[in-house]
Each structure stands twice: as structure tokens, then as C-alpha cells.
Scaffold this active site. Structure first.
Site, mmCIF file in Angstrom:
data_model
loop_
_atom_site.group_PDB
_atom_site.id
_atom_site.type_symbol
_atom_site.label_atom_id
_atom_site.label_comp_id
_atom_site.label_asym_id
_atom_site.label_seq_id
_atom_site.Cartn_x
_atom_site.Cartn_y
_atom_site.Cartn_z
ATOM 1 N N TRP A 28 31.048 44.730 35.895
ATOM 2 C CA TRP A 28 29.943 45.640 35.572
ATOM 3 C C TRP A 28 30.352 47.104 35.472
ATOM 4 C CZ3 TRP A 28 30.171 48.857 39.633
ATOM 5 C CH2 TRP A 28 30.541 48.330 40.879
ATOM 6 N N ASN A 29 31.580 47.427 35.885
ATOM 7 C CA ASN A 29 31.872 48.867 36.001
ATOM 8 C C ASN A 29 32.187 49.542 34.670
ATOM 9 O OD1 ASN A 29 34.286 47.395 36.036
ATOM 10 N ND2 ASN A 29 35.368 48.970 37.185
ATOM 11 N N GLU A 31 42.667 40.344 35.536
ATOM 12 C CA GLU A 31 42.734 41.765 35.899
ATOM 13 C C GLU A 31 41.778 41.958 37.069
ATOM 14 O OE1 GLU A 31 44.768 43.910 34.555
ATOM 15 O OE2 GLU A 31 45.467 42.728 32.854
ATOM 16 N N CYS A 55 38.658 50.274 38.609
ATOM 17 C CA CYS A 55 39.652 49.440 39.297
ATOM 18 C C CYS A 55 40.855 50.259 39.704
ATOM 19 C CB CYS A 55 40.050 48.262 38.417
ATOM 20 S SG CYS A 55 40.590 48.762 36.771
ATOM 21 N N SER A 85 36.595 40.754 40.420
ATOM 22 C CA SER A 85 37.127 40.814 41.778
ATOM 23 C C SER A 85 38.226 39.771 41.994
ATOM 24 C CB SER A 85 35.994 40.573 42.780
ATOM 25 O OG SER A 85 35.505 39.252 42.623
HETATM 26 P P1 NAD Z 1 32.956 39.773 40.098
HETATM 27 O O1 NAD Z 1 34.219 39.033 40.357
HETATM 28 O O2 NAD Z 1 31.867 39.665 41.075
HETATM 29 O O3 NAD Z 1 32.336 39.328 38.693
HETATM 30 C C1 NAD Z 1 33.079 39.416 37.483
HETATM 31 C C2 NAD Z 1 32.491 38.440 36.474
HETATM 32 O O4 NAD Z 1 32.739 37.097 36.890
HETATM 33 C C3 NAD Z 1 30.986 38.555 36.271
HETATM 34 O O5 NAD Z 1 30.710 38.482 34.898
HETATM 35 C C4 NAD Z 1 30.449 37.335 37.009
HETATM 36 O O6 NAD Z 1 29.218 36.869 36.517
HETATM 37 C C5 NAD Z 1 31.557 36.332 36.737
HETATM 38 N N1 NAD Z 1 31.623 35.194 37.661
HETATM 39 C C6 NAD Z 1 31.175 35.104 38.937
HETATM 40 N N2 NAD Z 1 31.490 33.890 39.446
HETATM 41 C C7 NAD Z 1 32.149 33.208 38.489
HETATM 42 C C8 NAD Z 1 32.735 31.920 38.428
HETATM 43 N N3 NAD Z 1 32.717 31.080 39.464
HETATM 44 N N4 NAD Z 1 33.358 31.553 37.280
HETATM 45 C C9 NAD Z 1 33.412 32.396 36.235
HETATM 46 N N5 NAD Z 1 32.867 33.622 36.229
HETATM 47 C C10 NAD Z 1 32.255 34.041 37.350
HETATM 48 O O7 NAD Z 1 33.407 41.296 39.858
HETATM 49 P P2 NAD Z 1 32.459 42.568 39.655
HETATM 50 O O8 NAD Z 1 31.828 42.910 40.957
HETATM 51 O O9 NAD Z 1 31.617 42.376 38.458
HETATM 52 O O10 NAD Z 1 33.525 43.696 39.266
HETATM 53 C C11 NAD Z 1 34.155 44.561 40.185
HETATM 54 C C12 NAD Z 1 35.594 44.139 40.406
HETATM 55 O O11 NAD Z 1 36.291 44.129 39.162
HETATM 56 C C13 NAD Z 1 36.356 45.095 41.297
HETATM 57 O O12 NAD Z 1 37.119 44.353 42.211
HETATM 58 C C14 NAD Z 1 37.282 45.827 40.318
HETATM 59 O O13 NAD Z 1 38.457 46.329 40.894
HETATM 60 C C15 NAD Z 1 37.553 44.759 39.320
HETATM 61 N N6 NAD Z 1 38.000 45.321 38.044
HETATM 62 C C16 NAD Z 1 39.317 45.174 37.695
HETATM 63 C C17 NAD Z 1 39.782 45.745 36.528
HETATM 64 C C18 NAD Z 1 41.232 45.621 36.126
HETATM 65 O O14 NAD Z 1 41.565 45.952 35.003
HETATM 66 N N7 NAD Z 1 42.111 45.158 37.009
HETATM 67 C C19 NAD Z 1 38.916 46.449 35.698
HETATM 68 C C20 NAD Z 1 37.574 46.570 36.078
HETATM 69 C C21 NAD Z 1 37.130 45.988 37.260
#
Ligand code: NAD
Length: 522
Positions: free
Chosen positions: A160-161, A256, A290, A235
Site C-alpha cells: 500500500w505504500n 521485494e 521500504c 512484508s
Molecule cells: P503485506 O505483506 O501485508 O501485503 C502485501 C500484499 O500481499 C497485499 O496486496 C496483500 O493483500 C497481499 N497478500 C496478503 N496475504 C497474501 C497471501 N497469503 N498470498 C498472496 N498475497 C497476499 O504488506 P503491506 O503491509 O501491504 O506493505 C508493507 C511492506 O511492504 C513493508 O514491509 C515494506 O517494507 C514492504 N515493501 C517492500 C518494498 C521493496 O521494494 N522491498 C517496497 C515497498 C514495500
């Protein structure tokens, strides 16, 4: 510019419903800066995702047949579309994230606009056939080709970020390679993806090549069941589940994930620049990046001066609901549970002896969700704020004896996304950067590596698997095929073939001795 809420809502809903057909209950999208409703989208079930996958597969061969030039034409149009529609896209991003106008423009519009052009231009080179020479004796006179072939259907799941950069952004190289793509954006911020789908349609992208599957975790899980490759950003906790599901299906995945990026400030650093960077890259996007600076280590001789500079700069930050360019510096906390994590980390640090120099609590008596830009000192690695991803506008700073301690503490983390070191001795800075266990390390800067689409961007340790950007960032959306062509005037029978004869075998053994039996050459 006022925050657009209602304007995007009907768009989003109609677009998703029209494209996707059957839908479950709706998901209401909140505007975190105002507490209002920004729109609503369908929560798609597994059957709806299966239907989308079928459409995507039917559309893919035509898209692949467009060739690099045909696909580049559409992507270049999309680049122009994005700039022509920038205000509308920014309004949508701001409405569902609560981030500032500048955070949307500098880190999302700029990224995607650049990415459309970059992949349109570079895909042909990164994915060009490679003529390969082999040392294998049996292949003399043959033509050897390494060829990249699109996988077919790529699934992209986003957080979402950064609804444009980190959800949609990864779709661009997948499309440029000739794949169909289904994007499952975060349920918290799905509106931007739907708007971009509309933009791509206007630019002439054939139906079914790009679709948006709105929904929650189960929609993402359903998507993994149908695609040939899954690109996940989110995450570390969810990333592990995605990797396990991909392993079950034996499909490749690229992850990522989260980070806890350290910054090291040495005594000879330009302190004014280091302080500006510490404040900007920890508070930009309200710390919800991130590769935000999440923890700082400062050498003792310059610690007090550095803290003084950072304190002064942080006190000046304006936090609140964005009302157009230049209205605020720090926007909202997008995801409600994130507020609890931030508060918990600050409370835990204070309970263990940390001191709050600036901020330290939620902004009260406003309809939106905001946390004060927060500066903490007297911190150490017993505290969550120094070891777990906070993902908020917090800046904990720790005093260190020397660079060695800085490197040791920077590497004392399960994460390894980005890192930075500040020193006027850039050679020493580079040597330190090479020792940091991070996918990217900056000397005298932070985060900017992300804007170099030519450089790989990926996490070490629990921060990810694989990378985006660079040649690897598009080749991962392809399978490699080896092609070997024997000329038409070839031997009717190769020497090693049946029937085996002792004389021929001895001759081949002698050849092996000549080729491989001479030991190491000095
Ligand atoms: P999240 O892991 O909660 O959700 C990410 C996505 O996964 C959402 O679309 C969610 O609906 C989906 N999801 C949830 N459960 C699932 C499953 N079992 N199977 C498939 N998809 C599923 O993460 P968030 O809270 O949306 O994002 C924040 C995190 O993202 C932070 O940890 C941040 O560091 C990371 N992030 C990393 C990068 C990078 O490039 N490394 C970039 C942006 C954000």
C-alpha cells in the site's frame, strides 16, 4: 488542490466490475488524511481470478506478436498519458494513501514516467538473442543461441505504500517482455492501479493483456494458482507465504520485502548534508518507504552537533492533511495497524531508556491519521525501534565509538535492503559500503540507487529474493531457451556414435588428455 475523494470512486468501481465480472463484497477505500471514503472496489474471489487468467492467456500471444517495437509504441504512449493525466493520478494516489502531493509526484509519477520510457527503450537490448561460443568440442561449427521468451502470464502483488511505483511499476517490464499481467494491488490502495488500467486501455493496449484483480490476501493467493511467475512486494511475513505457494506450483517468484535501513555518519562527514538526508529520507512518505532510513549510527566526536542539526530540522516539519503542492511536509499513516506498530516501537524504546527529542505521539484531534515526526536518542539494540521495521516517521539515533562498531551494528539485522555511509573520504566510504550486508549501499546519499533503473534493486537476507531493475529486472519475466543449430552440410554420422569401436574410443580418450589433462597452466 483539494483532496479528491468522490471523483475517483465511481471510476474505480465501474472499471473493476466491468473488467472482472463476478465479484464478492465490496472493499471500501479510506482516505487516511481525512477519514473520508475515497472509493470502493470489488473483493474478487478465486473464480473471478480464474476467469481473468483465462482472458489474460487468450490475449498474450497477440501481445507477444506485437514485437518490441509495437509494445514500445504503447508504453511510450502510456508515458505521455501519465504526464498528461498527472494531476488526476496524483489526486488518486493522495486520496488513498494520504501522502503529500510531493511524495506522490517525486516518488511515484516520476518513477513510472521514467520506467515506461526505460523499459520501452531497453527491453529489446536486454532480451536480444545472444550468440554464444562454446568450448565443447562436439559443438564446433554449430550455431548456439540464448533466447529470452516471455513466460506467458505474470502475477504482480503489491503493497500500500507506493500504489504506482511498487504495484504498477513492476508490471511495466513484465509487459515490455511480452507477457500478460494481472496485478493484485493492496486492498488498502487499489484505486491507482485501476486508473492506470484505464490509461493503458486508452493507449491501445489490447483487452486482457493487463487486468487488475482487486481484493484482499485470498485474492492474491488465488492469483498465484494461475500465473507462470509471481512478482511480490510486501512484508517479509507474507513474502514467505508467497514463496511457499510458488514452490508448491514450481513457478519462479521474485520477492521485494521489508527493511531496517541503517545510516552511518563518520566524524569527517559533511554534517549539514548528512542531517538533511537523515531527516528527508526518514520522514519522506511519512517514513513508509521500504528503503527509508530507519536507524542512524553517529561517531561520538560529531554526535552532539549532528543531533543539534537534526533536532532543528525536524521541529520545522509540517504534518497534516495535504492540500496541494507545498502544503505539508509529512502526510498520513496510510494503513491503520501501522499506527499501532509505530506507537508500540516508540513506547518500547522509551520504556527501555530512550529519550524523545522531537514528537513522540499520535497527532490528536484531527480526522485523519498522523504521527508526529519523532526523534529518539539514547537508543540501543534491545529496542524494537532499532531492530524491527517501524515503517513510520521515526528517527532513532545511536552514538558509536567508531566505523567498526557502525558496520557491526548495521549488519546486526535480519534485513538487508538498503544502507548508507557518510564520510568525506569517499574511498573509505566505498570500502565500508562493500562490507554492508545490503542489496544497495550509498555513500553520502541514501535511497537514490532506486532511481537508477540500470542498477539492480533487491534485498539481501530477509529483505527479498531476486531483484527489480537492470537486465535481471526484465529477464526474470522470461524463460531462457537454448537453441543449437547444426548446418545442413553436417556429417551423416558423428564419430562418437554407434557402433562403439575400441580405436575410436582410444582416440577420444587421447583427445580428452590433450584438452583437459595438462594440469593448471601458469
Ligand atoms: P503485506 O505483506 O501485508 O501485503 C502485501 C500484499 O500481499 C497485499 O496486496 C496483500 O493483500 C497481499 N497478500 C496478503 N496475504 C497474501 C497471501 N497469503 N498470498 C498472496 N498475497 C497476499 O504488506 P503491506 O503491509 O501491504 O506493505 C508493507 C511492506 O511492504 C513493508 O514491509 C515494506 O517494507 C514492504 N515493501 C517492500 C518494498 C521493496 O521494494 N522491498 C517496497 C515497498 C514495500
Amino acid at each position: 488542490m483539494a483532496i479528491v475523494e468522490q471523483e475517483v470512486a465511481p471510476h474505480a468501481h465501474n472499471g473493476a466490475a466491468a473488467v472482472n465480472g463476478a465479484a464478492g463484497a465490496d472493499i471500501s477505500v479510506e482516505n487516511p488524511a481525512t477519514g473520508g471514503i475515497a472509493g470502493s472496489v470489488p473483493d474478487l474471489d478465486a473464480a473471478a481470478v480464474a476467469k481473468m487468467a483465462k482472458r489474460a492467456r487468450a490475449a498474450q500471444p497477440q501481445w507477444e506478436a506485437f514485437g518490441f517495437e509495437g509494445r514500445a509504441r504503447i508504453l511510450s504512449r502510456a508515458q505521455k498519458w501519465l504526464i498528461d493525466n498527472a494531476e488526476r493520478v496524483i489526486a488518486t494516489i493522495v486520496s488513498e494513501t494520504g501522502k503529500t502531493y510531493e511524495d506522490a509526484e517525486f516518488a511515484e509519477i516520476a518513477y513510472a514516467a521514467n520506467a515506461f520510457g526505460f523499459w520501452a527503450k531497453n527491453a529489446p537490448e536486454y532480451l536480444a538473442d545472444e550468440r554464444v561460443k562454446s568450448a565443447a568440442v562436439m559443438l564446433k561449427g554449430k550455431k548456439l543461441i540464448l533466447r529470452y521468451r516471455p513466460l506467458g502470464l505474470v502475477g504482480v502483488i503489491g503493497p500500500w505504500n507506493y500504489p504506482l511505483t511498487n504495484s504498477f511499476g513492476d508490471c511495466i517490464p513484465a509487459l515490455a517482455a511480452g507477457n500478460s499481467v494481472i496485478l493484485k494491488p493492496s486492498e488498502v490502495t487499489p484505486l491507482t492501479s485501476l486508473l492506470l488500467a484505464e490509461g493503458l486501455r486508452e493507449c491501445g493496449l489490447p483487452d486482457g493483456v493487463f487486468q487488475v484483480a482487486t481484493g484482499r490476501g485470498p485474492t492474491g493467493a488465488a492469483l498465484i494458482e494461475h500465473v507462470d511467475m509471481i512478482m511480490f512486494t510486501g512484508s517479509t511475513r507474507t513474502g514467505r507465504k508467497v514463496a511457499a505457494a510458488a514452490a508448491e506450483r514450481l513457478i519462479p517468484c521474485s520477492l521485494e520485502l521489508g527493511g531496517k535501513d541503517p545510516m552511518i555518519v563518520l566524524s569527517d562527514a559533511d554534517l549539514e548534508r548528512a542531517a538533511n538526508i537523515a531527516v528527508y529520507y526518514s520522514m519522506q512518505n511519512a517514513g513508509q518507504t521500504c528503503i527509508s532510513i530507519e536507524r542512524v549510527y553517529v561517531e561520538a566526536p560529531v554526535y552532539d552537533e549532528f543531533i543539534g542539526k537534526v533536532t532543528e530540522k525536524m521541529r520545522k516539519l509540517r504534518v497534516g492533511a495535504p492540500k496541494g503542492p507545498g502544503s505539508v511536509d509529512v502526510g498520513a499513516i496510510t494503513f491503520p495497524p501501522q499506527m499501532d506498530t509505530i506507537s508500540e516501537h516508540v513506547t518500547d524504546a522509551v520504556d527501555k531508556g530512550a529519550r524523545v527529542l522531537v514528537g513522540g505521539k499520535k497527532v490528536e484531534n484531527v480526522s485523519g491519521r498522523f504521527y508526529e515526526p519523532t526523534l529518539l536518542v539514547d537508543v540501543d539494540h534491545t529496542m524494537k525501534i532499532m531492530t524491527e521495521e517501524t515503517f513510520g516517521p521515526t528517527l532513532p539515533i545511536m552514538k558509536i565509538a567508531d566505523a567498526e562498531e557502525g558496520v557491526r551494528l548495521a549488519n546486526e539485522s535480519p534485513y538487508g535492503l538498503g544502507a548508507s555511509v557518510f564520510t568525506r573520504d569517499t574511498e573509505r566510504g566505498e570500502q565500508i559500503a562493500r562490507r554492508l550486508e545490503a542489496g544497495a549501499a550509498n555513500v553520502n546519499d541514501a535511497l537514490v540507487n532506486y532511481t537508477a533503473l540500470e542498477l539492480p534493486m533487491g534485498g539481501a537476507k530477509a529483505s527479498g529474493l531476486g531483484s527489480r531493475h537492470g537486465a535481471g529486472g526484465i529477464r526474470k519475466y522470461c524463460s531462457q531457451q537454448a537453441i543449437v543449430i547444426t548446418p545442413k552440410l553436417a556429417l551423416k554420422r558423428e564419430v562418437h556414435m554407434f557402433p562403439y569401436k575400441a580405436r575410436t574410443t582410444r582416440m577420444i580418450s587421447r583427445l580428452f588428455k590433450v584438452l583437459y589433462g595438462r594440469g593448471k597452466r601458469d
